[in-house]
Design an enzyme around this catalytic site. Structure first.
Site, PDB file in Angstrom:
ATOM      1  N   ASP A 175      42.320  36.828  39.285  1.00 48.77           N
ATOM      2  CA  ASP A 175      42.372  38.146  38.647  1.00 48.77           C
ATOM      3  C   ASP A 175      43.388  38.091  37.501  1.00 48.77           C
ATOM      4  OD1 ASP A 175      42.214  40.854  38.144  1.00 48.77           O
ATOM      5  OD2 ASP A 175      43.353  41.455  39.896  1.00 48.77           O
ATOM      6  N   GLY A 180      45.857  36.060  37.413  1.00 52.36           N
ATOM      7  CA  GLY A 180      46.257  34.660  37.291  1.00 52.36           C
ATOM      8  C   GLY A 180      47.636  34.373  37.865  1.00 52.36           C
TER       9      GLY A 180
HETATM   10  P1  IMP Z   1      45.989  37.506  40.849  1.00 57.87           P
HETATM   11  O1  IMP Z   1      47.322  36.984  41.275  1.00 57.87           O
HETATM   12  O2  IMP Z   1      46.135  38.812  40.091  1.00 57.87           O
HETATM   13  O3  IMP Z   1      45.106  36.527  40.140  1.00 57.87           O
HETATM   14  O4  IMP Z   1      45.246  38.022  42.128  1.00 57.87           O
HETATM   15  C1  IMP Z   1      44.829  37.230  43.109  1.00 57.87           C
HETATM   16  C2  IMP Z   1      44.805  37.982  44.415  1.00 57.87           C
HETATM   17  O5  IMP Z   1      44.602  39.399  44.261  1.00 57.87           O
HETATM   18  C3  IMP Z   1      43.609  37.507  45.190  1.00 57.87           C
HETATM   19  O6  IMP Z   1      43.954  36.380  45.962  1.00 57.87           O
HETATM   20  C4  IMP Z   1      43.241  38.718  46.014  1.00 57.87           C
HETATM   21  O7  IMP Z   1      43.959  38.690  47.232  1.00 57.87           O
HETATM   22  C5  IMP Z   1      43.696  39.909  45.217  1.00 57.87           C
HETATM   23  N1  IMP Z   1      42.559  40.552  44.495  1.00 57.87           N
HETATM   24  C6  IMP Z   1      42.314  40.536  43.176  1.00 57.87           C
HETATM   25  N2  IMP Z   1      41.187  41.203  42.879  1.00 57.87           N
HETATM   26  C7  IMP Z   1      40.681  41.637  44.061  1.00 57.87           C
HETATM   27  C8  IMP Z   1      39.493  42.363  44.424  1.00 57.87           C
HETATM   28  O8  IMP Z   1      38.627  42.744  43.591  1.00 57.87           O
HETATM   29  N3  IMP Z   1      39.315  42.610  45.751  1.00 57.87           N
HETATM   30  C9  IMP Z   1      40.196  42.211  46.701  1.00 57.87           C
HETATM   31  N4  IMP Z   1      41.315  41.513  46.402  1.00 57.87           N
HETATM   32  C10 IMP Z   1      41.549  41.222  45.098  1.00 57.87           C
END
Ligand code: IMP
Length: 175
Positions: free
Chosen positions: A103, A105
Site C-alpha cells: 500500500d 510501501g
Molecule cells: P503499507 O505499509 O502501507 O504498504 O501497508 C501494508 C499493510 O497495511 C498490509 O500488510 C496490510 O496489513 C495493511 N493494508 C493495506 N491496505 C489494506 C487493505 O485494503 N485491506 C486490509 N489491510 C490493508
C-alpha cells in the site's frame, strides 16, 4: 444461527487466488534453484497466502513469521509496530519477504531495512496484492499476485479491525 450478509463484492475468487499462487511459487522456485531460502511471512495479513505459497516451494525452505502492524481500521498509522522485537539468524541467507498487500510501501521498506541490518545476503519481496496509490516509500515488489485499484479489500488474510480474515476470496468492502 443465520449469517450476516457479507459487505461489498468479490474482487478475486478463491480459484483465481489458488491458480496465481501456484504460478508465483513456480517463478520463485526457479529464481532460488539450488540456493537455500528463508521465507519471512508478515503476520497476520499474509497467513493464508504464506501457507498456500510455501507448500509449493522446495522442502528445505525455512519459514519465519514476523508479527508487525501499521494499520488501524482502514488507515495506515504511518508507524510500524513490532519490528524491534524481531531477531533470528538471517546472516548470509537469501530471504523472501511475503506480505498480503503493498500500500504505502512503509512496511516492506522497513522490513527490508531490518533484514539488511541482520546481514541477510539477498532480500526480495513477494506480495499478493499491489495497490495503485502513491507510495510513502520508494519500493516495488519483486513478485506480485494481482495489481488492484485503490479499494480497501478484505478476505484471504486481510482484515478490517480483525474481522473478515477467514474469507477464502478477496472482496472489496464497498460496491
Ligand atoms: P503499507 O505499509 O502501507 O504498504 O501497508 C501494508 C499493510 O497495511 C498490509 O500488510 C496490510 O496489513 C495493511 N493494508 C493495506 N491496505 C489494506 C487493505 O485494503 N485491506 C486490509 N489491510 C490493508
Amino acid at each position: 444461527m443465520p449469517r450476516a450478509p457479507l459487505p461489498g463484492k468479490v474482487l478475486i475468487s478463491q480459484e483465481r487466488l489458488q491458480r496465481r499462487v501456484r504460478q508465483l511459487a513456480r517463478s520463485i522456485s526457479r529464481h532460488y534453484r539450488g540456493r537455500p531460502l528463508t521465507v519471512v511471512g508478515l503476520m497476520n495479513g499474509s497467513l493464508f497466502f504464506l501457507t498456500d505459497l510455501v507448500r509449493h516451494l522446495p522442502h528445505d525452505t525455512r519459514i519465519e513469521c514476523w508479527r508487525i502492524s501499521s494499520y488501524q481500521g482502514k488507515k495506515s498509522t504511518g508507524r510500524l509496530q513490532g519490528l524491534d522485537a524481531v531477531q533470528g539468524d538471517y546472516r548470509g541467507r537469501c530471504v523472501l519477504v511475503v506480505d498480503d498487500i503493498l500500500d504505502t510501501g512503509l512496511t516492506l521498506w522497513m522490513v527490508r531495512r531490518r533484514l539488511r541490518t541482520l546481514r541477510a545476503a539477498e532480500v526480495k519481496t513477494c506480495v499478493l496484492l499491489d495497490k495503485d496509490v502513491p507510495r510513502r516509500k520508494p519500493i516495488q515488489a519483486d513478485w506480485t499476485g494481482f495489481p488492484i485499484g485503490n479499494a480497501f479489500v478484505i478476505g484471504y488474510g486481510l482484515d478490517l479491525d480483525h474481522a473478515y480474515r477467514t474469507l477464502p476470496m478477496i472482496r472489496t468492502l464497498e460496491g
